[in-house]
Design a protein around this motif. Structure first.
Motif, PDB file in Angstrom:
ATOM      1  N   GLU A  84       0.807  -1.209   0.000  1.00  0.00           N
ATOM      2  CA  GLU A  84       0.000   0.000   0.000  1.00  0.00           C
ATOM      3  C   GLU A  84       0.850   1.273   0.000  1.00  0.00           C
ATOM      4  O   GLU A  84       0.448   2.294  -0.559  1.00  0.00           O
ATOM      5  CB  GLU A  84      -0.924   0.007   1.225  1.00  0.00           C
ATOM      6  N   PHE A  85       2.014   1.199   0.646  1.00  0.00           N
ATOM      7  CA  PHE A  85       2.903   2.357   0.737  1.00  0.00           C
ATOM      8  C   PHE A  85       4.289   1.956   0.233  1.00  0.00           C
ATOM      9  O   PHE A  85       5.221   1.758   1.025  1.00  0.00           O
ATOM     10  CB  PHE A  85       2.969   2.851   2.177  1.00  0.00           C
ATOM     11  N   PRO A  86       4.459   1.823  -1.075  1.00  0.00           N
ATOM     12  CA  PRO A  86       5.723   1.312  -1.641  1.00  0.00           C
ATOM     13  C   PRO A  86       6.929   2.198  -1.354  1.00  0.00           C
ATOM     14  O   PRO A  86       8.069   1.735  -1.487  1.00  0.00           O
ATOM     15  CB  PRO A  86       5.420   1.243  -3.151  1.00  0.00           C
ATOM     16  N   GLU A  87       6.713   3.438  -0.969  1.00  0.00           N
ATOM     17  CA  GLU A  87       7.838   4.313  -0.616  1.00  0.00           C
ATOM     18  C   GLU A  87       8.668   3.714   0.519  1.00  0.00           C
ATOM     19  O   GLU A  87       9.876   3.958   0.610  1.00  0.00           O
ATOM     20  CB  GLU A  87       7.335   5.697  -0.203  1.00  0.00           C
ATOM     21  N   LEU A  88       8.019   2.935   1.389  1.00  0.00           N
ATOM     22  CA  LEU A  88       8.734   2.286   2.488  1.00  0.00           C
ATOM     23  C   LEU A  88       9.759   1.283   1.957  1.00  0.00           C
ATOM     24  O   LEU A  88      10.839   1.123   2.517  1.00  0.00           O
ATOM     25  CB  LEU A  88       7.757   1.568   3.420  1.00  0.00           C
ATOM     26  N   ALA A  89       9.411   0.607   0.875  1.00  0.00           N
ATOM     27  CA  ALA A  89      10.290  -0.422   0.318  1.00  0.00           C
ATOM     28  C   ALA A  89      11.513   0.172  -0.359  1.00  0.00           C
ATOM     29  O   ALA A  89      12.549  -0.485  -0.475  1.00  0.00           O
ATOM     30  CB  ALA A  89       9.513  -1.294  -0.666  1.00  0.00           C
ATOM     31  N   ILE A 111       7.788  -3.418   9.396  1.00  0.00           N
ATOM     32  CA  ILE A 111       8.681  -2.404   8.842  1.00  0.00           C
ATOM     33  C   ILE A 111      10.124  -2.692   9.246  1.00  0.00           C
ATOM     34  O   ILE A 111      11.041  -2.670   8.419  1.00  0.00           O
ATOM     35  CB  ILE A 111       8.252  -0.997   9.305  1.00  0.00           C
ATOM     36  N   LEU A 112      10.350  -2.978  10.514  1.00  0.00           N
ATOM     37  CA  LEU A 112      11.705  -3.288  10.988  1.00  0.00           C
ATOM     38  C   LEU A 112      12.222  -4.594  10.392  1.00  0.00           C
ATOM     39  O   LEU A 112      13.409  -4.727  10.093  1.00  0.00           O
ATOM     40  CB  LEU A 112      11.705  -3.385  12.513  1.00  0.00           C
ATOM     41  N   ARG A 113      11.343  -5.540  10.215  1.00  0.00           N
ATOM     42  CA  ARG A 113      11.756  -6.861   9.744  1.00  0.00           C
ATOM     43  C   ARG A 113      12.185  -6.831   8.273  1.00  0.00           C
ATOM     44  O   ARG A 113      13.179  -7.463   7.902  1.00  0.00           O
ATOM     45  CB  ARG A 113      10.616  -7.856   9.925  1.00  0.00           C
ATOM     46  N   TYR A 114      11.457  -6.074   7.447  1.00  0.00           N
ATOM     47  CA  TYR A 114      11.710  -6.129   6.005  1.00  0.00           C
ATOM     48  C   TYR A 114      12.579  -4.994   5.489  1.00  0.00           C
ATOM     49  O   TYR A 114      12.972  -5.010   4.335  1.00  0.00           O
ATOM     50  CB  TYR A 114      10.375  -6.155   5.254  1.00  0.00           C
ATOM     51  N   LYS A 115      12.885  -3.995   6.335  1.00  0.00           N
ATOM     52  CA  LYS A 115      13.760  -2.911   5.913  1.00  0.00           C
ATOM     53  C   LYS A 115      14.835  -2.695   6.977  1.00  0.00           C
ATOM     54  O   LYS A 115      14.615  -2.038   7.984  1.00  0.00           O
ATOM     55  CB  LYS A 115      12.973  -1.613   5.702  1.00  0.00           C
ATOM     56  N   GLU A 116      16.017  -3.228   6.741  1.00  0.00           N
ATOM     57  CA  GLU A 116      17.084  -3.166   7.737  1.00  0.00           C
ATOM     58  C   GLU A 116      17.781  -1.813   7.766  1.00  0.00           C
ATOM     59  O   GLU A 116      18.621  -1.574   8.635  1.00  0.00           O
ATOM     60  CB  GLU A 116      18.103  -4.279   7.471  1.00  0.00           C
ATOM     61  N   ASN A 117      17.462  -0.929   6.826  1.00  0.00           N
ATOM     62  CA  ASN A 117      18.130   0.382   6.785  1.00  0.00           C
ATOM     63  C   ASN A 117      17.250   1.500   7.319  1.00  0.00           C
ATOM     64  O   ASN A 117      17.539   2.669   7.114  1.00  0.00           O
ATOM     65  CB  ASN A 117      18.559   0.709   5.351  1.00  0.00           C
ATOM     66  N   ILE A 118      16.160   1.166   8.026  1.00  0.00           N
ATOM     67  CA  ILE A 118      15.237   2.181   8.513  1.00  0.00           C
ATOM     68  C   ILE A 118      15.299   2.268  10.037  1.00  0.00           C
ATOM     69  O   ILE A 118      15.478   1.257  10.728  1.00  0.00           O
ATOM     70  CB  ILE A 118      13.796   1.868   8.042  1.00  0.00           C
ATOM     71  N   LEU A 119      15.219   3.493  10.560  1.00  0.00           N
ATOM     72  CA  LEU A 119      15.180   3.730  11.996  1.00  0.00           C
ATOM     73  C   LEU A 119      13.743   4.060  12.374  1.00  0.00           C
ATOM     74  O   LEU A 119      13.148   4.987  11.811  1.00  0.00           O
ATOM     75  CB  LEU A 119      16.076   4.905  12.374  1.00  0.00           C
ATOM     76  N   VAL A 120      13.169   3.316  13.301  1.00  0.00           N
ATOM     77  CA  VAL A 120      11.769   3.492  13.656  1.00  0.00           C
ATOM     78  C   VAL A 120      11.642   4.056  15.064  1.00  0.00           C
ATOM     79  O   VAL A 120      12.139   3.483  16.034  1.00  0.00           O
ATOM     80  CB  VAL A 120      10.993   2.158  13.561  1.00  0.00           C
ATOM     81  N   TYR A 121      10.959   5.197  15.157  1.00  0.00           N
ATOM     82  CA  TYR A 121      10.602   5.804  16.431  1.00  0.00           C
ATOM     83  C   TYR A 121       9.107   5.542  16.624  1.00  0.00           C
ATOM     84  O   TYR A 121       8.310   5.839  15.728  1.00  0.00           O
ATOM     85  CB  TYR A 121      10.889   7.300  16.411  1.00  0.00           C
ATOM     86  N   ALA A 122       8.740   4.950  17.746  1.00  0.00           N
ATOM     87  CA  ALA A 122       7.350   4.550  17.960  1.00  0.00           C
ATOM     88  C   ALA A 122       6.822   5.167  19.245  1.00  0.00           C
ATOM     89  O   ALA A 122       7.437   5.038  20.303  1.00  0.00           O
ATOM     90  CB  ALA A 122       7.249   3.025  18.030  1.00  0.00           C
ATOM     91  N   CYS A 123       5.679   5.829  19.148  1.00  0.00           N
ATOM     92  CA  CYS A 123       5.093   6.441  20.336  1.00  0.00           C
ATOM     93  C   CYS A 123       3.667   5.951  20.547  1.00  0.00           C
ATOM     94  O   CYS A 123       3.000   5.470  19.631  1.00  0.00           O
ATOM     95  CB  CYS A 123       5.104   7.968  20.226  1.00  0.00           C
ATOM     96  N   ASP A 124       3.205   6.101  21.780  1.00  0.00           N
ATOM     97  CA  ASP A 124       1.829   5.778  22.142  1.00  0.00           C
ATOM     98  C   ASP A 124       1.528   6.521  23.438  1.00  0.00           C
ATOM     99  O   ASP A 124       2.449   6.832  24.213  1.00  0.00           O
ATOM    100  CB  ASP A 124       1.651   4.267  22.332  1.00  0.00           C
ATOM    101  N   CYS A 125       0.242   6.806  23.672  1.00  0.00           N
ATOM    102  CA  CYS A 125      -0.132   7.446  24.939  1.00  0.00           C
ATOM    103  C   CYS A 125      -0.174   6.420  26.069  1.00  0.00           C
ATOM    104  O   CYS A 125      -0.206   6.783  27.243  1.00  0.00           O
ATOM    105  CB  CYS A 125      -1.483   8.132  24.809  1.00  0.00           C
ATOM    106  N   SER A 126      -0.158   5.128  25.702  1.00  0.00           N
ATOM    107  CA  SER A 126      -0.250   4.046  26.675  1.00  0.00           C
ATOM    108  C   SER A 126       1.123   3.426  26.939  1.00  0.00           C
ATOM    109  O   SER A 126       1.759   2.894  26.027  1.00  0.00           O
ATOM    110  CB  SER A 126      -1.214   2.968  26.167  1.00  0.00           C
ATOM    111  N   THR A 127       1.585   3.493  28.180  1.00  0.00           N
ATOM    112  CA  THR A 127       2.853   2.848  28.533  1.00  0.00           C
ATOM    113  C   THR A 127       2.734   1.335  28.430  1.00  0.00           C
ATOM    114  O   THR A 127       3.713   0.639  28.135  1.00  0.00           O
ATOM    115  CB  THR A 127       3.270   3.237  29.959  1.00  0.00           C
ATOM    116  N   GLU A 128       1.530   0.814  28.676  1.00  0.00           N
ATOM    117  CA  GLU A 128       1.295  -0.624  28.536  1.00  0.00           C
ATOM    118  C   GLU A 128       1.521  -1.053  27.086  1.00  0.00           C
ATOM    119  O   GLU A 128       2.142  -2.096  26.823  1.00  0.00           O
ATOM    120  CB  GLU A 128      -0.141  -0.965  28.962  1.00  0.00           C
TER     121      GLU A 128
END
Length: 330
Positions: A84-89, A111-128
């Motif tokens: 759906e978002f080929p720019e990621l590839a 995303i992390l599994r299939y693109k080893e050259n990407i840095l992922v920052y992930a946020c959520d309002c839930s600490t859980e």
């Protein structure tokens, strides 16, 4: 080979246009049993006060939600993202992506599994949710998760962008900072969540310069309508000029919407579940107004209509999602 074929089949089934949204809309709007979904919603002054005061409790509801679904089986890994978002590839080395509302990691993991050259920052309002995501990533076969995956707590609908992502000075001057590989030791925020080392180099002392991509996947619908515009502003601000936001969320007349009872309505096309979590259902016009009103350029926007078959109950369900791709102007 069997696994690859299975994944390809799953993606094909997930993304096919199984029915026409206009035909679904006609069916729903002419069916008396769904008439309450179409009515205007008028919030009383008392309910408005309760609505506003409950905003600070959102994170508690989502903490409880993720604690109940701690096995991770509630959400499926979203393997369709690269289709759906080929720019990621095709992203270059050290591309930075921010996943807003990471949940249990169903978007971050592929995303992390299939693109080893990407840095992922992930946020959520839930600490859980952040704890669940971190557990999933570290238990997977992802390469170098400690240096490529950076979780942190942030409610993008109630607070400004963390300054280490993009500081006010850099945001105002819209600099084209270099993509720096931040592989130094991390520090912890006030919630004990790992943050990137922003002192790795002289150029990164103020911030890391913003994101190349933002993913907003089934997150905005959980934000109260009166806070959506502010949330989208933060998405716009954290992107570098030319950066892309990938959007997917619940669409108008999705099966889930039609299951809500009349007393669960808390707004027009907005509902509250028994656990106090919310869900909004987007039309294309609503999504377009939100993102273009903030300054984004529309690249793609459409309904994704998929028939889901429950073989055990011999029942066919019509699912509707809104797929969008928006760009921050250069």
């Amino acid at each position: 080979m069997m696994m690859s074929s299975s994944r390809e089949l799953e993606e094909t089934e997930y993304h096919s246009k199984d029915f026409n949204w206009e035909e679904l809309s006609n069916d729903i709007e002419n069916d008396p049993k769904f008439s309450y979904h179409l009515l205007p919603f008028h919030r009383s002054s008392q309910s408005q006060s309760q609505f506003q005061s409950s905003s600070s409790l959102d994170f508690q509801s989502w903490n409880h939600f993720h604690a109940r679904h701690s096995t991770g089986k509630f959400f499926k890994e979203r393997r369709y993202l690269f289709k759906e978002f080929p720019e990621l590839a095709s992203c270059v080395k050290y591309t930075k992506l921010l996943e807003i509302g990471c949940g249990n990691g169903s978007t971050v993991l592929p995303i992390l599994r299939y693109k080893e050259n990407i840095l992922v920052y992930a946020c959520d309002c839930s600490t859980e949710a952040l704890e669940r995501t971190t557990e999933v990533i570290y238990a997977s076969n992802v390469v170098s998760p400690k240096t490529r995956f950076r979780p942190f707590c942030w409610d993008f609908s109630t607070s400004r962008i963390p300054q280490w992502l993009i500081c006010d000075s850099c945001h105002q001057t819209s600099p084209q900072k270099q993509n720096l590989l931040l592989l130094g030791p991390s520090e912890l925020d006030d919630n004990g969540i790992s943050l990137p080392d922003i002192t790795s180099s002289k150029e990164s002392e103020c911030c890391i310069g913003g994101m190349d991509f933002v993913t907003l996947i089934f997150t905005l619908s959980a934000v109260p309508v009166d806070r959506m515009s502010a949330a989208v502003v933060e998405c716009f601000s954290v992107l570098k000029p030319g950066g892309l936001l990938f959007f997917r969320d619940y669409g108008l007349y999705d099966m889930t919407m039609l299951r809500f009872e009349a007393d669960q309505r808390v707004g027009f096309r907005e509902y509250k579940r028994s656990d106090d979590t919310r869900s909004y259902f987007f039309s294309l016009d609503t999504a377009r107004d939100l993102f273009l009103g903030t300054g984004f350029i529309q690249v793609e926007l459409e309904y994704c209509c998929v028939k889901s078959v429950n073989r055990r109950k011999e029942k066919t369900m019509r699912r509707v999602w809104v797929h969008g791709k928006f760009q921050k102007p250069m």
